[in-house]
Design a protein around this motif. Structure first.
Motif, PDB file in Angstrom:
ATOM      1  N   UNK A 184       0.499   4.066  -2.848  1.00  0.00           N
ATOM      2  CA  UNK A 184       0.221   5.452  -2.472  1.00  0.00           C
ATOM      3  C   UNK A 184       1.313   6.396  -2.974  1.00  0.00           C
ATOM      4  N   UNK A 185       2.577   5.979  -2.944  1.00  0.00           N
ATOM      5  CA  UNK A 185       3.657   6.812  -3.482  1.00  0.00           C
ATOM      6  C   UNK A 185       3.535   6.979  -5.002  1.00  0.00           C
ATOM      7  N   UNK A 186       3.169   5.934  -5.687  1.00  0.00           N
ATOM      8  CA  UNK A 186       2.990   6.004  -7.147  1.00  0.00           C
ATOM      9  C   UNK A 186       1.826   6.920  -7.497  1.00  0.00           C
ATOM     10  N   UNK A 187       0.705   6.774  -6.802  1.00  0.00           N
ATOM     11  CA  UNK A 187      -0.445   7.641  -7.065  1.00  0.00           C
ATOM     12  C   UNK A 187      -0.135   9.089  -6.711  1.00  0.00           C
ATOM     13  N   UNK A 188       0.601   9.298  -5.643  1.00  0.00           N
ATOM     14  CA  UNK A 188       1.000  10.653  -5.262  1.00  0.00           C
ATOM     15  C   UNK A 188       1.908  11.295  -6.309  1.00  0.00           C
ATOM     16  N   UNK A 189       2.841  10.508  -6.844  1.00  0.00           N
ATOM     17  CA  UNK A 189       3.751  11.027  -7.875  1.00  0.00           C
ATOM     18  C   UNK A 189       2.980  11.361  -9.147  1.00  0.00           C
ATOM     19  N   UNK A 190       2.058  10.490  -9.538  1.00  0.00           N
ATOM     20  CA  UNK A 190       1.253  10.738 -10.743  1.00  0.00           C
ATOM     21  C   UNK A 190       0.401  11.988 -10.546  1.00  0.00           C
ATOM     22  N   UNK A 191      -0.196  12.137  -9.369  1.00  0.00           N
ATOM     23  CA  UNK A 191      -1.001  13.323  -9.093  1.00  0.00           C
ATOM     24  C   UNK A 191      -0.146  14.586  -9.109  1.00  0.00           C
ATOM     25  N   UNK A 192       1.024  14.526  -8.508  1.00  0.00           N
ATOM     26  CA  UNK A 192       1.920  15.684  -8.463  1.00  0.00           C
ATOM     27  C   UNK A 192       2.385  16.081  -9.871  1.00  0.00           C
ATOM     28  N   UNK A 193       2.728  15.104 -10.679  1.00  0.00           N
ATOM     29  CA  UNK A 193       3.172  15.389 -12.059  1.00  0.00           C
ATOM     30  C   UNK A 193       2.029  15.967 -12.877  1.00  0.00           C
ATOM     31  N   UNK A 194       0.832  15.378 -12.783  1.00  0.00           N
ATOM     32  CA  UNK A 194      -0.303  15.885 -13.571  1.00  0.00           C
ATOM     33  C   UNK A 194      -0.728  17.274 -13.094  1.00  0.00           C
ATOM     34  N   UNK A 195      -0.707  17.527 -11.783  1.00  0.00           N
ATOM     35  CA  UNK A 195      -1.073  18.851 -11.265  1.00  0.00           C
ATOM     36  C   UNK A 195      -0.070  19.906 -11.731  1.00  0.00           C
ATOM     37  N   UNK A 232       0.831  -1.205   0.000  1.00  0.00           N
ATOM     38  CA  UNK A 232       0.000   0.000   0.000  1.00  0.00           C
ATOM     39  C   UNK A 232       0.867   1.257   0.000  1.00  0.00           C
ATOM     40  N   UNK A 233       2.062   1.187   0.554  1.00  0.00           N
ATOM     41  CA  UNK A 233       2.975   2.324   0.541  1.00  0.00           C
ATOM     42  C   UNK A 233       3.445   2.585  -0.882  1.00  0.00           C
ATOM     43  N   UNK A 234       3.775   1.515  -1.586  1.00  0.00           N
ATOM     44  CA  UNK A 234       4.214   1.655  -2.980  1.00  0.00           C
ATOM     45  C   UNK A 234       3.100   2.226  -3.853  1.00  0.00           C
TER      46      UNK A 234
END
Length: 131
Positions: free
Chosen positions: A6-17, A2-4
């Motif tokens: 959440x980090x992947x989703x966070x990175x994708x969100x940060x890049x898209x934002x 779940x850490x992996x």
């Protein structure tokens, strides 16, 4: 796991934002290669001004050349006319055939007949309303 995720989703969100923020705000003007809308507008205005100035310069050069011919005696003063010089610079429009075609004449006749019929029917309606 779940850490992996959440980090992947966070990175994708940060890049898209970040991409959306740069793409749809004036921040993109600070990135090399992007030009501002004001710069594009000014470039267009300057291109239009330079075009009109070059046309005016060409007219003035022809006028000055004609004056030089008069002063050198190569051309008689009576034949000199500024308007003729300016008209030679401007392109003459191509002649256009404005005569009506056979189909157009038939259409005009049909429309006249329909207008006569409509006018007669309107008169009939007015007479019925006044009775």
């Amino acid at each position: 796991m779940s850490v992996f995720v959440s980090l992947t989703l966070g990175a994708i969100f940060l890049i898209s934002a970040t991409t959306l923020l740069i793409a749809f705000t004036p921040l993109r003007e600070f990135i090399p290669g992007y030009s501002s809308s004001e710069l594009k507008r000014n470039a267009t205005l300057l291109a239009l001004k330079s075009d009109s100035l070059s046309k005016a310069l060409k007219k003035n050069e022809l006028y000055i050349q004609s004056i030089q011919k008069v002063l050198n005696g190569e051309l008689e003063y009576a034949k000199f006319n500024k308007d003729s010089i300016l008209s030679s610079v401007e392109e003459a429009p191509e002649p256009v055939d404005l005569s009506a075609s056979k189909n157009e004449m038939e259409l005009r006749e049909r429309v006249k007949e329909e207008e006569k019929i409509d006018a007669k029917s309107q008169k009939g309606k007015v007479k019925k309303k006044t009775k």
